[in-house]
Design an enzyme around this catalytic site. Structure first.
Site, PDB file in Angstrom:
ATOM      1  N   LYS A 116       0.856  -1.190   0.000  1.00 32.12           N
ATOM      2  CA  LYS A 116       0.000   0.000   0.000  1.00 32.12           C
ATOM      3  C   LYS A 116       0.890   1.237   0.000  1.00 32.12           C
ATOM      4  O   LYS A 116       1.765   1.386   0.856  1.00 32.12           O
ATOM      5  CB  LYS A 116      -0.899  -0.003   1.240  1.00 32.12           C
ATOM      6  CG  LYS A 116      -1.720   1.271   1.426  1.00 32.12           C
ATOM      7  CD  LYS A 116      -2.510   1.214   2.734  1.00 32.12           C
ATOM      8  CE  LYS A 116      -3.188   2.543   3.028  1.00 32.12           C
ATOM      9  NZ  LYS A 116      -3.919   2.511   4.325  1.00 32.12           N
ATOM     10  N   ASP A 118       0.882   5.280   0.167  1.00 36.80           N
ATOM     11  CA  ASP A 118       0.077   6.429   0.579  1.00 36.80           C
ATOM     12  C   ASP A 118       0.509   7.702  -0.154  1.00 36.80           C
ATOM     13  O   ASP A 118       1.381   7.666  -1.034  1.00 36.80           O
ATOM     14  CB  ASP A 118       0.183   6.590   2.102  1.00 36.80           C
ATOM     15  CG  ASP A 118      -1.119   7.044   2.735  1.00 36.80           C
ATOM     16  OD1 ASP A 118      -1.892   7.769   2.074  1.00 36.80           O
ATOM     17  OD2 ASP A 118      -1.370   6.687   3.909  1.00 36.80           O
ATOM     18  N   TRP A 156      -6.062   8.890  -2.205  1.00 37.11           N
ATOM     19  CA  TRP A 156      -7.256   9.533  -1.633  1.00 37.11           C
ATOM     20  C   TRP A 156      -8.249  10.039  -2.676  1.00 37.11           C
ATOM     21  O   TRP A 156      -9.040  10.943  -2.409  1.00 37.11           O
ATOM     22  CB  TRP A 156      -6.864  10.689  -0.714  1.00 37.11           C
ATOM     23  CG  TRP A 156      -5.697  10.428   0.177  1.00 37.11           C
ATOM     24  CD1 TRP A 156      -5.369   9.246   0.779  1.00 37.11           C
ATOM     25  CD2 TRP A 156      -4.692  11.367   0.567  1.00 37.11           C
ATOM     26  NE1 TRP A 156      -4.227   9.386   1.532  1.00 37.11           N
ATOM     27  CE2 TRP A 156      -3.785  10.685   1.423  1.00 37.11           C
ATOM     28  CE3 TRP A 156      -4.468  12.712   0.297  1.00 37.11           C
ATOM     29  CZ2 TRP A 156      -2.682  11.296   1.990  1.00 37.11           C
ATOM     30  CZ3 TRP A 156      -3.367  13.325   0.870  1.00 37.11           C
ATOM     31  CH2 TRP A 156      -2.490  12.623   1.705  1.00 37.11           C
ATOM     32  N   ASP A 177      -9.687   8.926   4.207  1.00 39.12           N
ATOM     33  CA  ASP A 177      -9.800   7.778   5.108  1.00 39.12           C
ATOM     34  C   ASP A 177     -11.223   7.569   5.625  1.00 39.12           C
ATOM     35  O   ASP A 177     -11.944   8.527   5.929  1.00 39.12           O
ATOM     36  CB  ASP A 177      -8.881   7.958   6.316  1.00 39.12           C
ATOM     37  CG  ASP A 177      -7.428   7.704   5.970  1.00 39.12           C
ATOM     38  OD1 ASP A 177      -7.122   7.474   4.789  1.00 39.12           O
ATOM     39  OD2 ASP A 177      -6.586   7.743   6.896  1.00 39.12           O
TER      40      ASP A 177
END
Length: 499
Positions: A116, A118, A156, A177
Site C-alpha cells: 500500500k 500512501d 485519496w 480515510d
C-alpha cells in the site's frame, strides 16, 4: 481480501500483535473464506542507513520484518507492507519517494505480497502528471524484482486517480480515510456513485478498509457497509481486532454468499441505477448471467420498497420485455442458504428495510438472459420504485430518543429539563455540528411532548409502548427515477443492535 492494522491499531503495532492477528485469521476460519492478506500499515519503519536503505523499527519488531513475513507465510497467508509516495509517511516515518529501486529490492527480499502506497508528504507533487510519476516509479521498481506484488495506490481519490489507476496498480483509493461512523460510510458511497465503469479484473476502486466490528455503528449499519463494499467490488480488508471477533461480526464478514458477489470472476462493479430520496438501488452483472440487486435505505426512517423488474433493462425494448421475466430471487442476508423473495405485479418486493439497512439479492432469470449492463447508466425516469415511508420521531433512534420516550410519561418536569438543556438559546456557543445535533434533540423533545400529552396517545403508549400517528408528510410524489408514497403508518423505532 484480508486484514489491515490501521483502522483499529493505528501506530500501536508490534511483532507480537501482528502474529496474533495472523493466528486469528486462521483460527476463526476467515482465511478459508478468502481473507488471506495480513497487511502492516504505517509505523513499522524507523529510519534509513547511510546508503538510504530502509530500516525497520526493531523495538516494535525485534525479529525484523523478514521473520514476521516468514511467520505469516507459514500460516498459509500472505504478507503486506505500507509506505508513502513522499519524503515521509503520514505518521512521520521514512517515506519512499526517490528510494523506489532500493525499497522494492528490500520488499522482494522480505517476500511481501501486497504493498500500500500512501500520498503524504509529496512535496507539492500532487498534480496528475506528478502523481503518475511518483506512483509509476514504484510500479516499475516492483515489477523489476519479478515478484508478484499486489500494488495498492492510496492517493485519496485526488486528480481522478480512477481514470488512470489501472495503468499503475491493482487498486486505487477513491476517497479520504474511512471512519467508524454512518456519516463516513454514506459519504464514501456517494463519492463512488459513478465509478463503476473503472472496476474490472486487475484493477478496482478501493473504498478503504472495513470498519465492521470496531463498535461505533449498529449491526445493520455494518451489514450495509459490508454489502455495498462487496457489490461495488472494493477490496475487503478487515480493520478490527481479529482476536476479539464476535459472533455478530462473523455473521457479517463470514457471509459466503455476499463474499461470492465480491469475488465473482467477472469482476464488474454494481451500477447505481436509482437514487431516490434516501433509497439507493444498485444492479450488477455476475459471471453466470445472474444479477446482484442491492437496495439501501440511507435515511432515518424505516421504508418499504418494491422495484419494477425494468430495473434490469437498458433500452425501451428491454423495458417491455421485462414484463415477461420469470425470476428466482434469493435474499443473501436472510440466512446463509438464501431465501426466495416475493415478486408481485412485475415488481420485486424488497419489503420493510430499517433505516441505514439493506436488502441484497441474487437474481436469476428463468426464461432467457438479462440484457448486458455495459452501456447502462441510471434507470429511465418512468421506471417506478415504490417507497412507503414510516413516520417516527425516533426514526434515527439513539439511546437519547428512547430516553425521551421513557422520561416524558413520568411527568412534565423531566421533559422541561430536557427541553431546557437543548433549547437553541442554550446552544448558541456550541460548535456547528454539536449545535445541529442539540437542535434536533430539542425538536424531538417537543414532538414527543406534544404527542404524549394527548390522553389517547398516552394510553396507547402506556399499553403498547408505541402508538399510531398520522405522518406529517402524507402525500404522493412522483419525480425522477420513481414514485414515492406516504400513508398512515405505525411508529417504527427501527433497530439499534450494537456488535
Amino acid at each position: 481480501m484480508g486484514w489491515n492494522s490501521w483502522n483499529r491499531f493505528r501506530c500501536r503495532i508490534n511483532e507480537k500483535l501482528i502474529r496474533k492477528q495472523a493466528d486469528a485469521l486462521v483460527s476463526t476460519g476467515l482465511s478459508k473464506l478468502g481473507y488471506v492478506y495480513v497487511n502492516v500499515d504505517d509505523c513499522w519503519q524507523a529510519s534509513r542507513d547511510s546508503d538510504g536503505n530502509i530500516i525497520e523499527d526493531f523495538k516494535a519488531f525485534p525479529s525484523g520484518i523478514k521473520a514476521l513475513s516468514d511467520y505469516v507465510h507459514s500460516k498459509g497467508l500472505k504478507f503486506g507492507l505500507y509506505s508513502s509516495a513522499g519524503t515521509q509517511t503520514c505518521e512521520g516515518r521514512p517515506g519512499g519517494l526517490n528510494h523506489e529501486l532500493q525499497d522494492a529490492r528490500k520488499y522482494s527480499e522480505w517476500k511481501i505480497d501486497y504493498f500500500k502506497y500512501d500520498n503524504c508528504m509529496h512535496e507539492g507533487r500532487g498534480d496528475k502528471t506528478a502523481t503518475k510519476s511518483r506512483y509509476g516509479a514504484l510500479r516499475d521498481a516492483l515489477n523489476a524484482t519479478g515478484r508478484p506484488i499486489n500494488y495498492a495506490l492510496c492517493s485519496w481519490g485526488e486528480v481522478n486517480v480512477w481514470e488512470f489507476g489501472k495503468e499503475l496498480g491493482n487498486s486505487w483509493r477513491t476517497t479520504l480515510d474511512i471512519q467508524d461512523s454512518w456519516k463516513s460510510i454514506l459519504s464514501i458511497i456517494n463519492q463512488n456513485e459513478n465509478l463503476h465503469k473503472y472496476a474490472a479484473p486487475g484493477g478496482f476502486n478501493d473504498m478503504d478498509m472495513l470498519e465492521v466490528g470496531n463498535g461505533r455503528m449498529t449491526q445493520e449499519e455494518y451489514r450495509t457497509h459490508f454489502s455495498v463494499w462487496a457489490a461495488l467490488k472494493s477490496p475487503l480488508l478487515l480493520g478490527h481486532d481479529l482476536t476479539k471477533t464476535t459472533r455478530k461480526t462473523l455473521e457479517i464478514i463470514g457471509n459466503k454468499r455476499v463474499i461470492a458477489i465480491n469475488q465473482d470472476p467477472l469482476g464488474r462493479s454494481a451500477i447505481l441505477r436509482i437514487k431516490y430520496r434516501n433509497v439507493f438501488v444498485w444492479v450488477g452483472e455476475l459471471v453466470d448471467g445472474d444479477r446482484v440487486l442491492l437496495v439501501m435505505n440511507g435515511g432515518h426512517k424505516t421504508v418499504e420498497v418494491s422495484i419494477d423488474m425494468a430495473i434490469f433493462a437498458v433500452s425501451e425494448k428491454d423495458v417491455r420485455e421485462s414484463e415477461t421475466y420469470l425470476l428466482e430471487t434469493k435474499d443473501l442476508w436472510e440466512n446463509n442458504e438464501g431465501t426466495s423473495v416475493a415478486t408481485w405485479r412485475n415488481s420485486i418486493v424488497a419489503g420493510r428495510i430499517p433505516y441505514h439497512s439493506v436488502k441484497m439479492y441474487r437474481v436469476s432469470r428463468k426464461n432467457g438472459k438479462f440484457p448486458s449492463l455495459q452501456k447502462a447508466g441510471r434507470i429511465l425516469e418512468d421506471i417506478p420504485i415504490t417507497v412507503v415511508e414510516y413516520f417516527s420521531f425516533v426514526g434515527y433512534c439513539s439511546s437519547f430518543h428512547r430516553a425521551v420516550l421513557i422520561l416524558l410519561p413520568m411527568g412534565t418536569t423531566a421533559g422541561l429539563l430536557l427541553s431546557f438543556a437543548h433549547h437553541p438559546d442554550r446552544t448558541i456557543d456550541l460548535p456547528e455540528e454539536a449545535k445541529i445535533e442539540s437542535n434536533q434533540k430539542y425538536v424531538t423533545i417537543q414532538q414527543a411532548y406534544e404527542l404524549l400529552k394527548d390522553d389517547k396517545y398516552r394510553r396507547e403508549y402506556d399499553q403498547f409502548g408505541s402508538f399510531y400517528t398520522p405522518s406529517p408528510n402524507k402525500s404522493s410524489d412522483t419525480r425522477a427515477y420513481g414514485s414515492a408514497k406516504w400513508d398512515w403508518s405505525v411508529q417504527d423505532p427501527g433497530t439499534r443492535e450494537l456488535d
